[in-house]
Design a protein around this motif. Structure first.
Motif, PDB file in Angstrom:
ATOM      1  N   ARG A 531      40.343 112.392 -78.626  1.00  0.00           N
ATOM      2  CA  ARG A 531      41.704 113.505 -79.216  1.00  0.00           C
ATOM      3  C   ARG A 531      41.585 114.606 -78.398  1.00  0.00           C
ATOM      4  NH1 ARG A 531      41.003 113.761 -86.067  1.00  0.00           N
ATOM      5  NH2 ARG A 531      41.804 111.633 -86.282  1.00  0.00           N
ATOM      6  N   ARG A 532      40.313 115.136 -77.875  1.00  0.00           N
ATOM      7  CA  ARG A 532      40.118 116.246 -76.851  1.00  0.00           C
ATOM      8  C   ARG A 532      41.204 116.044 -75.640  1.00  0.00           C
ATOM      9  NH1 ARG A 532      36.285 120.363 -77.224  1.00  0.00           N
ATOM     10  NH2 ARG A 532      35.143 120.063 -79.168  1.00  0.00           N
ATOM     11  N   ALA A 533      41.223 114.750 -75.217  1.00  0.00           N
ATOM     12  CA  ALA A 533      41.926 114.273 -73.978  1.00  0.00           C
ATOM     13  C   ALA A 533      43.286 114.407 -74.138  1.00  0.00           C
ATOM     14  CB  ALA A 533      41.463 112.877 -73.539  1.00  0.00           C
ATOM     15  N   ILE A 534      43.786 113.759 -75.506  1.00  0.00           N
ATOM     16  CA  ILE A 534      45.263 114.126 -75.764  1.00  0.00           C
ATOM     17  C   ILE A 534      45.676 115.498 -75.906  1.00  0.00           C
ATOM     18  CG2 ILE A 534      46.817 113.492 -77.791  1.00  0.00           C
ATOM     19  CD1 ILE A 534      45.095 111.155 -78.380  1.00  0.00           C
ATOM     20  N   VAL A 535      45.095 116.440 -76.356  1.00  0.00           N
ATOM     21  CA  VAL A 535      45.324 117.663 -76.572  1.00  0.00           C
ATOM     22  C   VAL A 535      45.471 118.376 -75.264  1.00  0.00           C
ATOM     23  CG1 VAL A 535      44.642 119.981 -77.406  1.00  0.00           C
ATOM     24  CG2 VAL A 535      44.516 118.067 -78.686  1.00  0.00           C
ATOM     25  N   LYS A 536      44.400 117.970 -74.276  1.00  0.00           N
ATOM     26  CA  LYS A 536      44.420 118.631 -73.066  1.00  0.00           C
ATOM     27  C   LYS A 536      45.526 118.086 -72.286  1.00  0.00           C
ATOM     28  CE  LYS A 536      41.595 119.009 -68.767  1.00  0.00           C
ATOM     29  NZ  LYS A 536      40.414 118.573 -68.010  1.00  0.00           N
ATOM     30  N   GLU A 537      45.796 116.889 -72.243  1.00  0.00           N
ATOM     31  CA  GLU A 537      47.218 116.389 -71.400  1.00  0.00           C
ATOM     32  C   GLU A 537      48.405 117.093 -71.970  1.00  0.00           C
ATOM     33  OE1 GLU A 537      48.657 111.911 -69.953  1.00  0.00           O
ATOM     34  OE2 GLU A 537      47.114 112.298 -71.734  1.00  0.00           O
ATOM     35  N   LEU A 538      48.413 117.389 -73.423  1.00  0.00           N
ATOM     36  CA  LEU A 538      49.439 117.796 -73.849  1.00  0.00           C
ATOM     37  C   LEU A 538      49.475 119.338 -73.499  1.00  0.00           C
ATOM     38  CD1 LEU A 538      51.851 117.057 -75.809  1.00  0.00           C
ATOM     39  CD2 LEU A 538      50.457 118.055 -77.719  1.00  0.00           C
ATOM     40  N   GLU A 539      48.653 119.924 -73.223  1.00  0.00           N
ATOM     41  CA  GLU A 539      48.410 121.583 -72.894  1.00  0.00           C
ATOM     42  C   GLU A 539      49.175 121.395 -71.326  1.00  0.00           C
ATOM     43  OE1 GLU A 539      44.744 123.461 -75.376  1.00  0.00           O
ATOM     44  OE2 GLU A 539      44.557 122.415 -73.262  1.00  0.00           O
ATOM     45  N   GLU A 540      48.888 120.467 -70.724  1.00  0.00           N
ATOM     46  CA  GLU A 540      49.233 120.536 -69.205  1.00  0.00           C
ATOM     47  C   GLU A 540      50.742 120.269 -69.134  1.00  0.00           C
ATOM     48  OE1 GLU A 540      46.950 117.378 -67.430  1.00  0.00           O
ATOM     49  OE2 GLU A 540      45.063 118.479 -67.228  1.00  0.00           O
ATOM     50  N   GLU A 541      51.073 119.375 -69.982  1.00  0.00           N
ATOM     51  CA  GLU A 541      52.648 119.111 -69.975  1.00  0.00           C
ATOM     52  C   GLU A 541      53.352 120.332 -70.776  1.00  0.00           C
ATOM     53  OE1 GLU A 541      54.584 116.854 -68.801  1.00  0.00           O
ATOM     54  OE2 GLU A 541      52.689 115.737 -67.932  1.00  0.00           O
ATOM     55  N   TYR A 542      52.896 120.893 -71.511  1.00  0.00           N
ATOM     56  CA  TYR A 542      53.559 122.221 -71.914  1.00  0.00           C
ATOM     57  C   TYR A 542      53.701 123.419 -70.840  1.00  0.00           C
ATOM     58  CZ  TYR A 542      54.005 126.638 -74.672  1.00  0.00           C
ATOM     59  OH  TYR A 542      54.574 127.584 -75.272  1.00  0.00           O
ATOM     60  N   GLU A 543      52.525 123.532 -70.263  1.00  0.00           N
ATOM     61  CA  GLU A 543      52.431 124.384 -69.096  1.00  0.00           C
ATOM     62  C   GLU A 543      53.560 124.189 -68.244  1.00  0.00           C
ATOM     63  OE1 GLU A 543      50.722 127.242 -68.917  1.00  0.00           O
ATOM     64  OE2 GLU A 543      50.267 127.088 -70.916  1.00  0.00           O
ATOM     65  N   HIS A 544      53.909 123.002 -67.874  1.00  0.00           N
ATOM     66  CA  HIS A 544      54.888 122.476 -66.794  1.00  0.00           C
ATOM     67  C   HIS A 544      56.327 122.691 -67.116  1.00  0.00           C
ATOM     68  CE1 HIS A 544      52.687 120.433 -63.523  1.00  0.00           C
ATOM     69  NE2 HIS A 544      51.760 119.872 -64.457  1.00  0.00           N
ATOM     70  N   HIS A 545      56.525 122.439 -68.572  1.00  0.00           N
ATOM     71  CA  HIS A 545      57.707 122.931 -69.065  1.00  0.00           C
ATOM     72  C   HIS A 545      58.017 124.248 -69.439  1.00  0.00           C
ATOM     73  CE1 HIS A 545      59.304 118.866 -69.364  1.00  0.00           C
ATOM     74  NE2 HIS A 545      58.056 118.252 -69.574  1.00  0.00           N
ATOM     75  N   LYS A 546      56.999 124.914 -69.592  1.00  0.00           N
ATOM     76  CA  LYS A 546      57.046 126.294 -69.859  1.00  0.00           C
ATOM     77  C   LYS A 546      57.313 127.280 -68.531  1.00  0.00           C
ATOM     78  CE  LYS A 546      53.477 129.042 -70.588  1.00  0.00           C
ATOM     79  NZ  LYS A 546      52.390 129.766 -71.333  1.00  0.00           N
TER      80      LYS A 546
END
Length: 548
Positions: A531-546
């Motif tokens: 679950r931690r890995a999923i959240v980390k990956e989601l954070e990275e994608e969010y930063e790219h799109h932000k």
């Protein structure tokens, strides 16, 4: 005087809550009467004080505190700081309304200084304050008749009072000048509904921007898609004719047929409208009440009747094409996601049935976990009272759920926000995530509907989930944490990655929803490494799109 009061109200409330106060309205009459009480107590107190002006201020403060206690009741009894909102409100109202008498002018001279050692209360919202203050102090006998504040144990109020006494207590009929809790009737009880109906037609119909009316399904598809589909699904839609929606329903399907399909021994939760509680009931018993109205003691409603798992009913009730695919169903259709959710039963939200008896009233609520929903009127008609899910309105809703009583109605506090929708047989209603709504059923009615999760509404769905958590509401989506992790991994992450690789920008709603989901998952993931890995990956994608 009304203009002066309106200006004063604006100054006290701030621009956001600025509103005129009609001195002949219930609120106006209340303010005048309470002002007289304030002034009498202040003047009497000031006459008995010998000494510096500061001592007079303390007397004023004590008298205002006592009035505050009388208005609010023992549960909320707290002193009032004259520099607080309540203090300024009482002081200014007394000064404004009472300028015609010498005794009231004395109050202006007395209540001007800081009150020093008087405790300052923790303020609720200004509308909460006004709603509390507009409840007259009950006699001990009347208080004894009031039901418990717990809705599950509430009972129908005493119905022995005369009609003439009730009429004398009701304010004159004018738009938005209605106080439905004036008789201390339990909300949704028989007496309360009777009073409600006297003023029900005062609520405004929505404007074209607040609710979109479509002549048929083809008209809806054109408008809905032009606005961006679920990305632009921000206000309710009413479809007057469902032709073209891809929605099919057996026109002959009625309550006796539903009972026959499920079986008379099939047991479900029935909502007892006047008692405001659920009770176990067999379909056969409900059907007897449905077909023989003389047996009814109060409206009984079936609000939790899921029909998708029954083959006959499932075949007879369709789903609008546009709602066939939503995030939860998609997760269970993905093989890898289905394996991860194997221990989580698929939520039964896609298709349900609501059977409601005449004179039923369902109080303001938000659909579970912030789901959007569709309603099709198979039989009868319903009146919906909708309130948009602004931050302020949701705060009022949460405050009402936490601190309100079952003789207070949220609609009194948000009446200027309410819009009235009359849904008739053969029409369909689509309502987006988060909308507060109450429903009155004037005649026996049968509705088919369904609930929808969608990615563009992640932010609102999670906001409602947060409110449910704080309110400790039990009737929520099961396995919600597991489902949201599956949504993140199998729906949201692929969408964000695909958009980034194709150099396409995702919508602002998806970005906000992603950020909200990251916050939600961070709070529940614990030490689970996957679950931690999923959240980390989601954070990275969010930063790219932000950054894009």
């Amino acid at each position: 005087m009304s203009r002066e009061i309106a200006n004063l109200s604006s100054n006290c409330h701030g621009v956001k809550d600025s509103q005129a106060v009609d001195l002949n309205s219930f609120n106006g009459r209340f303010l005048r009467s309470k002002t007289a009480e304030v002034v009498k107590e202040l003047v009497d107190g000031a006459k008995d004080v010998d000494g510096p002006a500061g001592d007079k201020d303390k007397v004023v403060s004590r008298e205002v505190a006592q009035l505050h206690s009388n208005c609010y009741g023992s549960r909320d009894s707290v002193p009032v700081d004259l520099s607080s909102f309540e203090g300024r409100f009482l002081r200014s109202k007394a000064n404004e309304v009472g300028s015609a008498t010498d005794e009231m002018r004395l109050m202006t001279d007395v209540a001007v200084a800081d009150n020093g050692d008087i405790q300052k209360p923790a303020l609720r919202s200004s509308s909460r304050l006004l709603n509390r203050m507009t409840q007259n102090e009950e006699s001990p006998a009347k208080k004894a008749r009031l039901p418990s504040t717990s809705t599950s144990n509430s009972t129908t109020p005493n119905q022995g009072s005369s009609n003439s006494s009730k009429k004398s207590a009701i304010p004159s009929k004018s738009r938005y000048d209605t106080i439905f809790n004036i008789n201390n009737n339990v909300v949704a009880s028989e007496d309360w509904v009777a009073e409600f109906l006297k003023y029900e037609d005062n609520f405004q119909a929505p404007s074209k921007r607040e609710v979109i009316i479509c002549k048929n399904g083809g008209d809806f598809n054109k408008i809905f898609n032009a606005k961006g589909g679920f990305d632009g699904f921000e206000v309710p839609y009413v479809i007057e004719n469902v032709t073209g929606l891809g929605f099919n329903v057996d026109a002959a399907l009625n309550v006796p047929q539903i009972v026959k399909s499920l079986g008379r021994e099939f047991t479900t939760n029935a909502y007892l409208n006047s008692d405001r509680k659920y009770a176990s009931m067999k379909m056969g018993e409900f059907n007897d009440l449905w077909v023989n109205k003389q047996l009814r003691k109060q409206p009984v409603n079936l609000l939790q009747l899921e029909v998708g798992s029954n083959p006959m009913l499932d075949a007879g009730i369709g789903v609008p094409t546009i709602f066939e695919h939503c995030s939860i169903q998609q997760c269970y259709d993905i093989e890898d996601a289905a394996k991860e959710l194997k221990n989580c039963a698929k939520p039964s939200i896609k298709k349900f049935c609501l059977v409601t008896m005449a004179q039923s009233f369902t109080d303001f609520h938000v659909d579970f976990s912030g789901t959007s929903f569709w309603f099709f009127m198979q039989e009868g008609e319903k009146l919906f009272y909708i309130i948009p899910p602004t931050d302020e309105n949701l705060e009022e809703y949460q405050d009402d759920e936490e601190n309100g009583t079952n003789v207070e109605w949220l609609g009194d506090r948000l009446k200027t926000e309410i819009r009235r929708i009359h849904l008739r047989k053969g029409q369909m209603l689509f309502v987006p995530s988060g909308y507060l709504h109450a429903v009155y059923t004037p005649c026996d009615s049968l509705v088919f509907g369904g609930s929808i999760f969608s990615l563009p509404h992640l932010e609102m769905q999670l906001k409602i989930t947060g409110i449910e958590t704080r309110l400790r509401i039990k009737e929520v989506m099961p396995h919600l944490a597991e489902i949201y992790f599956a949504i993140a991994k199998h729906l949201l992450l692929p969408k964000l990655k695909s958009s980034r690789n194709m150099k396409q920008e995702v919508s602002a709603r998806i970005r906000r929803g992603t950020n909200a989901l990251i916050g939600y998952l961070n709070g529940i993931m614990g030490r689970n490494l996957k679950r931690r890995a999923i959240v980390k990956e989601l954070e990275e994608e969010y930063e790219h799109h932000k950054q894009d």
